[in-house]
Scaffold this active site. Structure first.
Site, PDB file in Angstrom:
ATOM      1  N   ASP A 122      -2.456  -8.142   2.058  1.00 35.38           N
ATOM      2  CA  ASP A 122      -3.494  -7.152   2.897  1.00 35.38           C
ATOM      3  C   ASP A 122      -4.098  -6.211   1.759  1.00 35.38           C
ATOM      4  O   ASP A 122      -4.496  -5.225   2.219  1.00 35.38           O
ATOM      5  CB  ASP A 122      -2.616  -6.283   3.900  1.00 35.38           C
ATOM      6  CG  ASP A 122      -1.564  -5.601   3.650  1.00 35.38           C
ATOM      7  OD1 ASP A 122      -1.142  -5.953   2.327  1.00 35.38           O
ATOM      8  OD2 ASP A 122      -1.141  -4.897   4.266  1.00 35.38           O
TER       9      ASP A 122
ATOM     10  N   THR B 284       3.635  -8.360  -1.651  1.00 35.32           N
ATOM     11  CA  THR B 284       3.844  -8.098  -0.229  1.00 35.32           C
ATOM     12  C   THR B 284       3.652  -9.447   0.258  1.00 35.32           C
ATOM     13  O   THR B 284       2.782 -10.110  -0.134  1.00 35.32           O
ATOM     14  CB  THR B 284       3.150  -7.036   0.486  1.00 35.32           C
ATOM     15  OG1 THR B 284       3.037  -7.108   1.831  1.00 35.32           O
ATOM     16  CG2 THR B 284       1.467  -7.162  -0.111  1.00 35.32           C
TER      17      THR B 284
ATOM     18  N   ASP C  85       0.805  -1.210   0.111  1.00 40.00           N
ATOM     19  CA  ASP C  85      -0.096  -0.104   0.030  1.00 40.00           C
ATOM     20  C   ASP C  85       0.908   1.354   0.045  1.00 40.00           C
ATOM     21  O   ASP C  85       0.496   2.340  -0.593  1.00 40.00           O
ATOM     22  CB  ASP C  85      -1.055  -0.119   1.063  1.00 40.00           C
ATOM     23  CG  ASP C  85      -0.594   0.133   2.497  1.00 40.00           C
ATOM     24  OD1 ASP C  85       0.678  -0.295   2.586  1.00 40.00           O
ATOM     25  OD2 ASP C  85      -1.268   0.439   3.646  1.00 40.00           O
TER      26      ASP C  85
HETATM   27  O1  F6P Z   1       5.108  -5.569   4.723  1.00 43.84           O
HETATM   28  C1  F6P Z   1       5.890  -6.503   4.803  1.00 43.84           C
HETATM   29  C2  F6P Z   1       6.538  -6.592   6.253  1.00 43.84           C
HETATM   30  O2  F6P Z   1       7.275  -7.477   6.327  1.00 43.84           O
HETATM   31  C3  F6P Z   1       5.576  -6.681   7.203  1.00 43.84           C
HETATM   32  O3  F6P Z   1       5.104  -7.951   7.615  1.00 43.84           O
HETATM   33  C4  F6P Z   1       6.231  -6.304   8.304  1.00 43.84           C
HETATM   34  O4  F6P Z   1       5.560  -5.546   9.491  1.00 43.84           O
HETATM   35  C5  F6P Z   1       7.284  -5.250   7.777  1.00 43.84           C
HETATM   36  O5  F6P Z   1       7.314  -5.332   6.449  1.00 43.84           O
HETATM   37  C6  F6P Z   1       8.777  -5.050   8.338  1.00 43.84           C
HETATM   38  O6  F6P Z   1       9.137  -4.199   7.493  1.00 43.84           O
HETATM   39  P1  F6P Z   1      10.789  -3.763   7.870  1.00 43.84           P
HETATM   40  O7  F6P Z   1      11.550  -4.801   7.195  1.00 43.84           O
HETATM   41  O8  F6P Z   1      11.248  -2.267   6.971  1.00 43.84           O
HETATM   42  O9  F6P Z   1      11.072  -3.445   9.134  1.00 43.84           O
END
Ligand code: F6P
Length: 319
Positions: free
Chosen positions: A130, A126, A103
């Site tokens: 979602d 993703t 998103d």
């Molecule tokens: O959107 C994918 C995701 O892996 C989510 O499940 C998680 O909350 C987030 O990204 C973690 O992001 P980052 O790797 O930037 O901490």
């Protein structure tokens, strides 16, 4: 349209490389040149682009991560950042863009279309699944398989000791990963953000299992109670139960994509090229009931994709 660009953005997801490959090959089959933007929106602002051909996309289908790299660009959230990116795209003669992400990526894509009228089509990339407008997102299937495999291993040791294990999975504000992984791992309790978590019910399940039996609890990271550590703390303080905590973390984002993710990415990549050529813009290409569908980018985040009610019921019946 003779020249388009493709980029990946936000959290990487297994299958993004298969998507890049499909975009390039789908475009080449129509005589269109493709440029890969390196580093997501940050790379777009810097004009960091690379011409991609058949050779550059060889052996990508089975590779995890994204060869184009990714970023979460704060600069692109500002009008000035988007104007700089649009300028660079125009310098390269880019007439259409294909974005792969979640998103956050689609917010940026929507804005650049509104402000600079560069046609843009989104593809859902993703692990969280979602996004409204597609049954599955690219990367979700690989992530749940990775998580389920890890939990199978946890179950062996949990079973041997008769322990309570709280396993936290990703998913941000959505419980799709937790629900599918919980059901497939035979968990005794699944906590997802979409439903109210009843801790007394969890306690009863642990009691029903008894001291000799293991209890596996799957917690979606966005659950309203908190993460796995909070669950363990509450179990200790309120019910005097010791629980082991495992946070699966970024292991869920890596690895070679499953067949399902490879096929989905391949199909959506080619469909995104076709959509641009058909004059579509500001939409996400998704797959619902095996059909290609186009959803306005804004709806992908303003409309909420619900967890299948039957899965919630099923989880209850099986535990
Ligand atoms: O959107 C994918 C995701 O892996 C989510 O499940 C998680 O909350 C987030 O990204 C973690 O992001 P980052 O790797 O930037 O901490």
């Amino acid at each position: 349209m003779r020249k388009i660009a493709v980029f990946t953005s936000g959290g990487d997801a297994p299958g993004m490389n298969a998507l890049i490959r499909a975009v390039v090959r789908g475009a080449l089959s129509k005589g269109i040149e493709v440029y890969g933007v390196l580093g997501g929106y940050s790379g777009m602002i810097e004009g960091n682009m690379l011409k991609l051909g058949k050779k550059e996309t060889a052996n990508l289908i089975s590779l995890g991560g994204t060869v184009l790299k990714t970023s979460r660009s704060k600069e692109f959230m500002q009008k000035g950042g988007r104007a700089a990116a649009a300028e660079k795209l125009k310098d390269y003669g880019i007439e259409g863009i294909i974005a792969c992400g979640g998103d956050g990526t689609f917010h940026g894509a929507h804005d650049i279309w509104l402000e600079h009228q560069i046609p843009i089509v989104g593809t859902p990339g993703t692990i969280d699944n979602d996004l409204y407008g597609t049954d599955y997102t690219i990367g979700f299937d690989t992530a749940i398989n990775t998580a389920a495999e890890a939990i199978d291993k946890i179950r062996d040791t949990a079973d041997s000791h008769g322990r309570v294990f709280i396993v936290e999975v990703m998913g941000r504000h959505a419980g799709f990963i937790a629900m599918d992984v919980g059901i497939s791992a035979g968990a005794e309790f699944i906590a997802v953000p979409e439903t109210v978590t009843n801790l007394d019910q969890l306690y009863q399940r642990i009691l029903t299992q008894g001291k000799q039996q293991r209890t596996i609890v799957i917690v979606g990271e966005g659950d309203e109670v908190g993460g796995a550590n909070t669950f363990a703390q509450i179990l200790k303080e309120r019910y005097e139960i010791d629980a082991k905590v495992t946070i699966l973390g970024h292991i869920q984002r890596g690895g070679s994509p499953t067949v399902r993710d490879r096929v989905l990415a391949s199909r959506l990549g080619v469909a995104a090229v076709d959509a641009l050529l058909a004059g579509k813009t500001d939409v996400m290409v998704g797959e619902i009931n095996s059909e290609i569908v186009y959803t306005p980018l804004e709806e992908t985040w303003t409309k909420r994709k619900p967890i299948n009610d039957y899965l919630i019921l099923l989880a209850d019946i099986l535990t």
